[in-house]
Design a protein around this motif. Sequence first.
Motif, PDB file in Angstrom:
ATOM      1  N   SER A  36       0.805  -1.316  -0.399  1.00 47.86           N
ATOM      2  CA  SER A  36      -0.108   0.140  -0.175  1.00 47.86           C
ATOM      3  C   SER A  36       0.673   1.299  -0.396  1.00 47.86           C
ATOM      4  N   THR A  37       2.437   1.625   0.729  1.00 45.40           N
ATOM      5  CA  THR A  37       2.998   2.110   1.131  1.00 45.40           C
ATOM      6  C   THR A  37       4.262   2.520   0.141  1.00 45.40           C
ATOM      7  N   LYS A  38       4.091   1.347  -1.492  1.00 45.10           N
ATOM      8  CA  LYS A  38       4.570   1.419  -2.668  1.00 45.10           C
ATOM      9  C   LYS A  38       5.868   0.910  -1.494  1.00 45.10           C
ATOM     10  N   SER A  39       6.493   0.643  -0.941  1.00 44.08           N
ATOM     11  CA  SER A  39       8.240   0.629  -0.332  1.00 44.08           C
ATOM     12  C   SER A  39       8.497  -0.778  -0.852  1.00 44.08           C
ATOM     13  N   LYS A  40       9.798  -1.379  -0.754  1.00 50.02           N
ATOM     14  CA  LYS A  40      10.652  -1.990  -0.949  1.00 50.02           C
ATOM     15  C   LYS A  40       9.933  -3.924  -0.687  1.00 50.02           C
ATOM     16  N   ASP A  41      10.550  -4.323  -1.819  1.00 48.24           N
ATOM     17  CA  ASP A  41      10.315  -5.895  -1.461  1.00 48.24           C
ATOM     18  C   ASP A  41       9.381  -6.541  -1.623  1.00 48.24           C
ATOM     19  N   SER A  42       8.780  -5.040  -2.760  1.00 47.34           N
ATOM     20  CA  SER A  42       7.163  -5.633  -3.051  1.00 47.34           C
ATOM     21  C   SER A  42       6.835  -7.393  -3.752  1.00 47.34           C
ATOM     22  N   ASP A  43       7.971  -7.504  -3.970  1.00 46.02           N
ATOM     23  CA  ASP A  43       8.099  -9.179  -4.924  1.00 46.02           C
ATOM     24  C   ASP A  43       7.896 -10.774  -3.674  1.00 46.02           C
ATOM     25  N   LEU A  44       8.298  -9.582  -2.271  1.00 45.89           N
ATOM     26  CA  LEU A  44       8.339 -10.399  -1.111  1.00 45.89           C
ATOM     27  C   LEU A  44       6.999 -10.446  -0.723  1.00 45.89           C
ATOM     28  N   ALA A  45       6.524  -9.026  -0.489  1.00 46.64           N
ATOM     29  CA  ALA A  45       5.211  -9.252   0.137  1.00 46.64           C
ATOM     30  C   ALA A  45       3.534  -9.680  -0.647  1.00 46.64           C
ATOM     31  N   LYS A  46       4.340  -9.749  -2.047  1.00 48.90           N
ATOM     32  CA  LYS A  46       3.141 -10.568  -2.457  1.00 48.90           C
ATOM     33  C   LYS A  46       3.168 -11.735  -2.495  1.00 48.90           C
ATOM     34  N   LEU A 250      23.188  -2.711   3.571  1.00 56.61           N
ATOM     35  CA  LEU A 250      21.953  -2.210   4.667  1.00 56.61           C
ATOM     36  C   LEU A 250      22.167  -0.683   5.585  1.00 56.61           C
ATOM     37  N   GLN A 251      23.486  -0.332   5.146  1.00 55.71           N
ATOM     38  CA  GLN A 251      23.935   0.916   5.671  1.00 55.71           C
ATOM     39  C   GLN A 251      23.018   2.232   4.335  1.00 55.71           C
ATOM     40  N   HIS A 252      23.615   1.224   3.109  1.00 54.72           N
ATOM     41  CA  HIS A 252      22.469   2.239   1.844  1.00 54.72           C
ATOM     42  C   HIS A 252      21.563   2.264   2.146  1.00 54.72           C
ATOM     43  N   GLY A 253      20.814   1.418   2.795  1.00 57.98           N
ATOM     44  CA  GLY A 253      19.161   1.766   2.316  1.00 57.98           C
ATOM     45  C   GLY A 253      18.737   0.869   1.690  1.00 57.98           C
ATOM     46  N   GLU A 254      19.309  -0.885   1.666  1.00 55.23           N
ATOM     47  CA  GLU A 254      19.172  -1.768   1.207  1.00 55.23           C
ATOM     48  C   GLU A 254      17.979  -2.921   2.196  1.00 55.23           C
ATOM     49  N   THR A 255      17.545  -3.992   1.925  1.00 56.05           N
ATOM     50  CA  THR A 255      17.262  -4.891   3.233  1.00 56.05           C
ATOM     51  C   THR A 255      17.496  -6.532   2.649  1.00 56.05           C
ATOM     52  N   LEU A 256      17.788  -6.935   3.701  1.00 56.60           N
ATOM     53  CA  LEU A 256      18.387  -8.147   3.726  1.00 56.60           C
ATOM     54  C   LEU A 256      18.261  -9.340   2.632  1.00 56.60           C
ATOM     55  N   TYR A 257      16.251  -9.460   1.604  1.00 59.95           N
ATOM     56  CA  TYR A 257      16.126 -10.263   1.135  1.00 59.95           C
ATOM     57  C   TYR A 257      16.271 -10.103  -0.203  1.00 59.95           C
ATOM     58  N   HIS A 258      16.544  -8.687  -0.164  1.00 63.70           N
ATOM     59  CA  HIS A 258      17.513  -8.179  -1.643  1.00 63.70           C
ATOM     60  C   HIS A 258      18.741  -8.081  -2.081  1.00 63.70           C
ATOM     61  N   ILE A 259      19.534  -8.009  -0.584  1.00 60.68           N
ATOM     62  CA  ILE A 259      20.640  -8.625  -0.668  1.00 60.68           C
ATOM     63  C   ILE A 259      21.503 -10.269  -0.634  1.00 60.68           C
ATOM     64  N   GLU A 260      20.112 -10.560  -0.462  1.00 57.44           N
ATOM     65  CA  GLU A 260      20.586 -11.824  -0.258  1.00 57.44           C
ATOM     66  C   GLU A 260      19.937 -12.948  -1.774  1.00 57.44           C
ATOM     67  N   LYS A 261      18.749 -12.224  -2.356  1.00 53.33           N
ATOM     68  CA  LYS A 261      18.622 -12.437  -3.376  1.00 53.33           C
ATOM     69  C   LYS A 261      19.613 -11.950  -4.617  1.00 53.33           C
ATOM     70  N   PHE A 262      20.101 -11.218  -4.100  1.00 57.37           N
ATOM     71  CA  PHE A 262      21.109 -10.475  -4.777  1.00 57.37           C
ATOM     72  C   PHE A 262      22.650 -11.159  -5.368  1.00 57.37           C
ATOM     73  N   LEU A 263      22.856 -11.700  -4.082  1.00 59.74           N
ATOM     74  CA  LEU A 263      23.812 -12.834  -4.077  1.00 59.74           C
ATOM     75  C   LEU A 263      23.889 -13.968  -4.122  1.00 59.74           C
ATOM     76  N   MET A 264      22.901 -14.614  -4.449  1.00 65.02           N
ATOM     77  CA  MET A 264      22.488 -15.942  -4.725  1.00 65.02           C
ATOM     78  C   MET A 264      21.957 -16.026  -6.319  1.00 65.02           C
ATOM     79  N   GLU A 265      21.511 -14.933  -6.782  1.00 68.15           N
ATOM     80  CA  GLU A 265      21.480 -14.624  -8.584  1.00 68.15           C
ATOM     81  C   GLU A 265      22.647 -14.964  -9.180  1.00 68.15           C
ATOM     82  N   GLN A 266      24.098 -14.328  -7.880  1.00 66.46           N
ATOM     83  CA  GLN A 266      24.673 -13.350  -8.519  1.00 66.46           C
ATOM     84  C   GLN A 266      26.034 -14.381  -8.135  1.00 66.46           C
ATOM     85  N   SER A 267      26.195 -15.074  -7.178  1.00 71.35           N
ATOM     86  CA  SER A 267      27.571 -15.845  -7.070  1.00 71.35           C
ATOM     87  C   SER A 267      26.934 -16.681  -6.266  1.00 71.35           C
ATOM     88  N   ASP A 268      25.561 -17.635  -6.495  1.00 72.84           N
ATOM     89  CA  ASP A 268      25.180 -18.939  -5.677  1.00 72.84           C
ATOM     90  C   ASP A 268      25.326 -18.582  -3.857  1.00 72.84           C
TER      91      ASP A 268
END
Length: 297
Positions: A36-46, A250-268
Amino acid sequence: WMLRQDEKVFPLIHHIYAMQDDDLSSEAEAAAFLLSTKSKDSDLAKYVMDAWMVLLIENDIKYDFNNNQIEETIINRLSNLPYSFLYPLTLNEYMEIHKELNNYFDIDSMYSFIDKVKGDLQNIQTNIKNSLNQQFCRVRFGGQYNSITGNKGLWFRISSVGFNWENVIYEFIKNKIEIDIESIYIIRDHESDNGEFSKEPEYIYKARDESVYYDMPINEYLAIEHKSSPVISVTNIGIRSVKAFIYSELQHGETLYHIEKFLMEQSDIQPYRNILQKFIIKERNSMCINGSDYFLK
C-alpha cells in the motif's frame, strides 16, 4: 507513525509487526502495508499475500472445485475476514496478486502450494518481518508503547541495522513543530529484536559525545549538529568480505531480502544463518548503552 528510510511518514493507530502467526495473518498485514505504501520488497510482499490467502481458504475448498470456484472462495473469505488491516488492499488488488503469481490454479497445484508454504513457514515469517523492520522506524508521541496523558516525549524505536536514521529523525522532528515535544528518546525496538515477552534489557542509542538519547530535552537535541555526525556510528562493526558487503548494503538502505536474493543470483552464495541477529548484537554493543546500566547510574 511508521517512519520510512526515505523520510516518508505513515500515521496509524498502532504499530505494525509480523508476529510469526501460523496463519500468516500479521505477516499479511505487514505485506499489505509494504504494498500500500509502495515500499521495497514488493515481490516478497506479494508472495506473502498469496501464501496467506491459500491458508485462508484451505479448509473451504472441495476436491472437485475448479479454478473459478477457488477464486470465488478467496473473494468470499477476503470479504468476511474476522479482522482488518490498517493499510488494506482492495479485493481487486488481492486477486491481481494471486493471478500474477500463478502459484496455483487447480486443486492439485493448490495443495502443492500449501505444502510448500507450510514447509517454508518460518522463512516466510522471518523475511517479511526483517523487511518491515529494516525499512521503518516506529515512532510514538506520549509514551514508548502506549500514550500516557501529560507525557510529551517523542519515542523512536529503531529495528533496522546499519542504516543511519539521524537526518530522517531530525527532519521528522522539524516537521512536527505543531506538537508540544519536550524530550526525545531513540532506542532499539525491544519487541522487534527479542519478541513480545522477552526479558532482555532495553538498549538506548548514544550520540557522538556519549550523551544518551533518553529523555533528552528537545532543545538539547536540536542543538546537535545533524549533517554528517551519525546517531549511529558504523566504523567499528569489524566485519569483512561477504558480511562486509551485506552490512554496507544495509547502510545504504537495502533490505536483507534484496541483498540475499542478489547474492544468490550473482554468485550462488547461500544466506548467512542468523546474520541479522549478529549485526543487532554488534550494534547494541557499539552504538547503545544497556538500559539496565543507564538506569542504575
